[in-house]
Design a protein around this motif. Structure first.
Motif, PDB file in Angstrom:
ATOM      1  N   VAL A   1       3.145   3.134  -9.232  1.00 41.88           N
ATOM      2  CA  VAL A   1       2.541   4.229  -8.491  1.00 41.88           C
ATOM      3  C   VAL A   1       2.384   5.406  -9.445  1.00 41.88           C
ATOM      4  O   VAL A   1       3.357   5.875 -10.038  1.00 41.88           O
ATOM      5  CB  VAL A   1       3.407   4.652  -7.282  1.00 41.88           C
ATOM      6  CG1 VAL A   1       2.827   5.900  -6.625  1.00 41.88           C
ATOM      7  CG2 VAL A   1       3.497   3.513  -6.269  1.00 41.88           C
TER       8      VAL A   1
ATOM      9  N   LYS B   1       0.848  -1.192   0.000  1.00 43.35           N
ATOM     10  CA  LYS B   1       0.000   0.000   0.000  1.00 43.35           C
ATOM     11  C   LYS B   1       0.882   1.240   0.000  1.00 43.35           C
ATOM     12  O   LYS B   1       2.096   1.169   0.243  1.00 43.35           O
ATOM     13  CB  LYS B   1      -0.933   0.022   1.210  1.00 43.35           C
ATOM     14  CG  LYS B   1      -0.212   0.207   2.538  1.00 43.35           C
ATOM     15  CD  LYS B   1      -1.231   0.359   3.677  1.00 43.35           C
ATOM     16  CE  LYS B   1      -0.512   0.612   5.009  1.00 43.35           C
ATOM     17  NZ  LYS B   1      -1.451   0.853   6.131  1.00 43.35           N
TER      18      LYS B   1
ATOM     19  N   SER C   1      -0.537  12.247  -9.642  1.00 42.42           N
ATOM     20  CA  SER C   1      -1.007  13.444 -10.329  1.00 42.42           C
ATOM     21  C   SER C   1      -0.661  14.626  -9.438  1.00 42.42           C
ATOM     22  O   SER C   1      -1.060  14.670  -8.259  1.00 42.42           O
ATOM     23  CB  SER C   1      -2.526  13.385 -10.555  1.00 42.42           C
ATOM     24  OG  SER C   1      -2.874  12.261 -11.342  1.00 42.42           O
TER      25      SER C   1
ATOM     26  N   GLN D   1       1.625  14.194 -14.680  1.00 40.04           N
ATOM     27  CA  GLN D   1       1.571  12.946 -13.936  1.00 40.04           C
ATOM     28  C   GLN D   1       2.944  12.253 -13.998  1.00 40.04           C
ATOM     29  O   GLN D   1       3.678  12.371 -14.985  1.00 40.04           O
ATOM     30  CB  GLN D   1       0.512  12.004 -14.517  1.00 40.04           C
ATOM     31  CG  GLN D   1      -0.921  12.471 -14.298  1.00 40.04           C
ATOM     32  CD  GLN D   1      -1.924  11.450 -14.813  1.00 40.04           C
ATOM     33  OE1 GLN D   1      -1.731  10.852 -15.873  1.00 40.04           O
ATOM     34  NE2 GLN D   1      -3.001  11.245 -14.048  1.00 40.04           N
TER      35      GLN D   1
ATOM     36  N   ASN E   1      -3.329  13.604  -6.339  1.00 42.98           N
ATOM     37  CA  ASN E   1      -3.855  12.256  -6.154  1.00 42.98           C
ATOM     38  C   ASN E   1      -2.728  11.250  -6.372  1.00 42.98           C
ATOM     39  O   ASN E   1      -1.820  11.482  -7.179  1.00 42.98           O
ATOM     40  CB  ASN E   1      -4.988  11.984  -7.153  1.00 42.98           C
ATOM     41  CG  ASN E   1      -5.581  10.606  -6.975  1.00 42.98           C
ATOM     42  OD1 ASN E   1      -6.135  10.294  -5.919  1.00 42.98           O
ATOM     43  ND2 ASN E   1      -5.467   9.764  -7.992  1.00 42.98           N
ATOM     44  N   THR E   2      -2.767  10.140  -5.618  1.00 43.10           N
ATOM     45  CA  THR E   2      -1.828   9.036  -5.833  1.00 43.10           C
ATOM     46  C   THR E   2      -2.617   7.752  -6.006  1.00 43.10           C
ATOM     47  O   THR E   2      -3.670   7.565  -5.385  1.00 43.10           O
ATOM     48  CB  THR E   2      -0.848   8.887  -4.660  1.00 43.10           C
ATOM     49  OG1 THR E   2      -1.589   8.640  -3.456  1.00 43.10           O
ATOM     50  CG2 THR E   2       0.025  10.122  -4.508  1.00 43.10           C
ATOM     51  N   GLU E   3      -2.082   6.869  -6.838  1.00 41.25           N
ATOM     52  CA  GLU E   3      -2.798   5.618  -7.135  1.00 41.25           C
ATOM     53  C   GLU E   3      -1.794   4.468  -7.232  1.00 41.25           C
ATOM     54  O   GLU E   3      -0.791   4.561  -7.944  1.00 41.25           O
ATOM     55  CB  GLU E   3      -3.549   5.757  -8.456  1.00 41.25           C
ATOM     56  CG  GLU E   3      -4.276   4.489  -8.901  1.00 41.25           C
ATOM     57  CD  GLU E   3      -4.879   4.615 -10.292  1.00 41.25           C
ATOM     58  OE1 GLU E   3      -5.293   3.571 -10.848  1.00 41.25           O
ATOM     59  OE2 GLU E   3      -4.910   5.753 -10.842  1.00 41.25           O
ATOM     60  N   LEU E   4      -2.073   3.396  -6.493  1.00 45.58           N
ATOM     61  CA  LEU E   4      -1.267   2.180  -6.579  1.00 45.58           C
ATOM     62  C   LEU E   4      -1.921   1.234  -7.573  1.00 45.58           C
ATOM     63  O   LEU E   4      -3.105   0.917  -7.442  1.00 45.58           O
ATOM     64  CB  LEU E   4      -1.170   1.513  -5.205  1.00 45.58           C
ATOM     65  CG  LEU E   4      -0.450   0.159  -5.159  1.00 45.58           C
ATOM     66  CD1 LEU E   4       1.017   0.290  -5.607  1.00 45.58           C
ATOM     67  CD2 LEU E   4      -0.537  -0.451  -3.764  1.00 45.58           C
ATOM     68  N   ARG E   5      -1.147   0.802  -8.549  1.00 43.41           N
ATOM     69  CA  ARG E   5      -1.680  -0.070  -9.596  1.00 43.41           C
ATOM     70  C   ARG E   5      -1.073  -1.457  -9.493  1.00 43.41           C
ATOM     71  O   ARG E   5       0.122  -1.656  -9.749  1.00 43.41           O
ATOM     72  CB  ARG E   5      -1.371   0.517 -10.974  1.00 43.41           C
ATOM     73  CG  ARG E   5      -2.048   1.853 -11.246  1.00 43.41           C
ATOM     74  CD  ARG E   5      -1.686   2.364 -12.621  1.00 43.41           C
ATOM     75  NE  ARG E   5      -2.507   3.496 -13.026  1.00 43.41           N
ATOM     76  CZ  ARG E   5      -2.402   4.108 -14.213  1.00 43.41           C
ATOM     77  NH1 ARG E   5      -1.492   3.690 -15.104  1.00 43.41           N
ATOM     78  NH2 ARG E   5      -3.191   5.128 -14.507  1.00 43.41           N
TER      79      ARG E   5
END
Length: 386
Positions: free
Chosen positions: A73, A8, A76, A83, A64-68
C-alpha cells in the motif's frame, strides 16, 4: 509470510480500511500510519525513529492511496511531499483489533514459555559447564535459556578463585553494584550486618526487596565447602503463587494489592521500599515476588483487613517452606548458581562453622543484560542457518 493478501483498500475520514482476502477488515488511523512510516526519512538505518510524533499533524490525511498487487500500500500524504510504502506483511502483523492484539500477545507467550517447577526438578537440574560456556556460543545460549525458562541454573567447574564470579557475569551482562560492593563474601563474620553472614539457616527469600529497583539476578559461587550442612534451597515462587491463587483468589488479591514496607539499615546505609509481596505486570499477570521475612516491617494494613492479610501472608510463607517445592543441593567448591531474584527464592540450611569452612562469593546483575545477550545469540544462530 503473511496469512493472506489484500483484496482492496478504502479511505475513510480518519482511517484507512484494509480488506483482506480472508474476509477480515482492519482499520488504521492515518496518524498511526504516518507515525510508523518505514521510509529512511522516518526510520534511521539503526531502527530508531527520526520523526517526532508530536510534530505530526493529528488531522493528517492521504492525498492518494494505491494498492499494488495485493501486497503493498502506497500512501501519498496531503500537505507534505512524502510517501509511505507499507507491505501487506507489516499491515497484517500490526492489525489493531482487540482480537489481533490478544493473538499476538498469546503467540509471544507460547514462543517463550516459562517452566514452573517443584521438587521433581531435583532429578534434572538445569546446569552448564564453565569451560563450555566460555568457549561456545551454543553452550552459553543453552545455559542462558535455562535461566530464562526455569529462573535459575547451576554452573559447574568455575575455578574456585576469588573474583571468578565477575568473569561469569561478563559472559552475559554487567555487575549491579550495591552497598555490598561489586561482589561480597558470604561467610560467618563477627557482628554481621546481615544474617546471611552467619552460620544460621535462612528460609527461602528474595534478596534486597528494600531496594528500588531490586537487582533481578543474583549469583553465588562456592570457594570452600568443608562444613557440615549449608545445603542450598531454591523455590519457584511463580509455581507457589499459581498454587496459592488456585487455593484462594482472595489471598492472591490481598498479597498482590496490599503495600508492605521493606527496610535495611546499618551504620552506613538506610534503604527502604514500599511495594506488594506479589508483583503484577500491566496485564495483571505475576511478574515478581518480594519475600524476605528478615527485612519486612510491621504491616501498615487497615484494622479490618489485618487478620485476613496475616492469614494470606502466613499461608504463602508455609507454602514456601514446604519441601514439596524445594530444589535442594550441596554446593561444592567450583559450583555456582544464578537465580532470577524476582522469581526464584533461595535459602540454606544451617551449617557447622566450627567444623569446617563454607565460603561463597556473591554478586548481583540484571535480567535485561542476560535477555539481551540471549536474544543476540539466538539471532546469530538463525542467521547462520540462512
Amino acid at each position: 509470510m503473511i496469512n493472506t493478501a489484500i483484496e482492496k483498500i478504502t479511505e475513510n475520514s480518519d482511517t484507512l480500511a484494509v480488506y483482506w482476502e480472508n474476509g477480515e477488515i482492519s482499520s488504521y488511523p492515518y496518524l498511526y500510519l504516518r507515525d510508523n512510516c518505514p521510509s529512511p526519512s522516518t526510520i534511521h538505518s539503526n531502527g530508531q525513529k527520526l520523526i517526532e510524533t508530536s510534530a505530526i499533524n493529528p488531522a493528517i490525511k492521504p492525498e492518494n492511496t494505491e494498492l499494488r498487487n495485493g501486497s503493498e500500500v502506497l500512501i501519498s500524504w496531503d500537505g507534505e511531499a512524502h510517501q509511505s510504502l507499507f507491505s501487506a506483511d507489516w499491515l497484517y502483523n500490526h492489525r489493531l483489533s482487540k482480537a489481533a492484539i490478544a493473538e499476538r500477545r498469546q503467540e509471544g507467550h507460547l514462543s517463550a514459555p516459562l517452566i514452573l517447577w517443584d521438587e521433581t526438578l531435583n532429578n534434572n537440574l538445569p546446569a552448564g559447564d564453565y569451560n563450555a560456556i566460555s568457549a561456545s556460543d551454543e553452550a552459553l545460549c543453552s545455559w542462558l535459556e535455562n535461566i530464562r525458562k526455569y529462573g535459575f541454573a547451576v554452573l559447574r567447574n568455575v575455578p574456585a578463585q576469588p573474583g571468578m564470579i565477575l568473569k561469569v557475569v561478563e559472559l552475559f551482562g554487567y555487575i549491579r553494584e550495591t552497598n555490598y560492593g561489586k561482589l561480597f563474601d558470604v561467610k560467618t563474620t563477627v557482628n554481621p550486618n546481615n544474617l546471611a553472614f552467619t552460620s544460621l539457616g535462612l528460609s527461602a527469600h528474595t534478596d534486597n526487596p528494600y531496594r528500588n529497583p531490586t537487582p533481578t539476578l543474583q549469583l553465588l559461587h562456592c570457594l570452600q565447602s568443608s562444613a557440615a550442612g549449608g545445603n542450598s534451597v531454591l523455590v519457584d515462587a511463580f509455581k507457589v503463587i499459581a498454587d496459592l491463587k488456585s487455593h484462594s483468589s482472595q489471598m492472591f488479591h490481598l498479597l498482590s494489592t496490599t503495600p508492605v514496607n521493606f527496610r535495611f539499615e546499618d551504620q552506613h546505609d538506610l534503604i527502604e521500599r514500599t511495594d506488594t509481596i506479589i508483583g503484577l505486570d500491566v496485564f495483571g499477570e505475576v511478574n515478581a515476588i518480594r519475600f524476605n521475612n528478615r527485612s519486612v516491617q510491621a504491616f501498615e494494613v487497615e484494622e479490618e483487613q489485618m487478620i485476613a492479610f496475616y492469614e494470606a501472608y502466613q499461608y504463602l510463607a508455609k507454602m514456601i517452606d514446604d519441601e514439596r517445592y524445594f530444589v535442594e543441593f550441596k554446593m561444592e567448591a567450583s559450583d555456582l548458581f544464578i537465580v532470577d531474584n524476582e522469581r526464584v527464592m533461595h535459602g540454606r540450611s544451617a551449617y557447622d562453622g566450627a567444623g569446617g569452612e563454607r565460603f561463597l562469593q556473591g554478586a548481583y546483575a540484571d535480567r535485561d543484560g542476560l535477555l539481551s545477550k540471549l536474544g543476540v545469540l539466538k539471532r546469530n544462530a538463525i542467521n547462520q542457518l540462512v
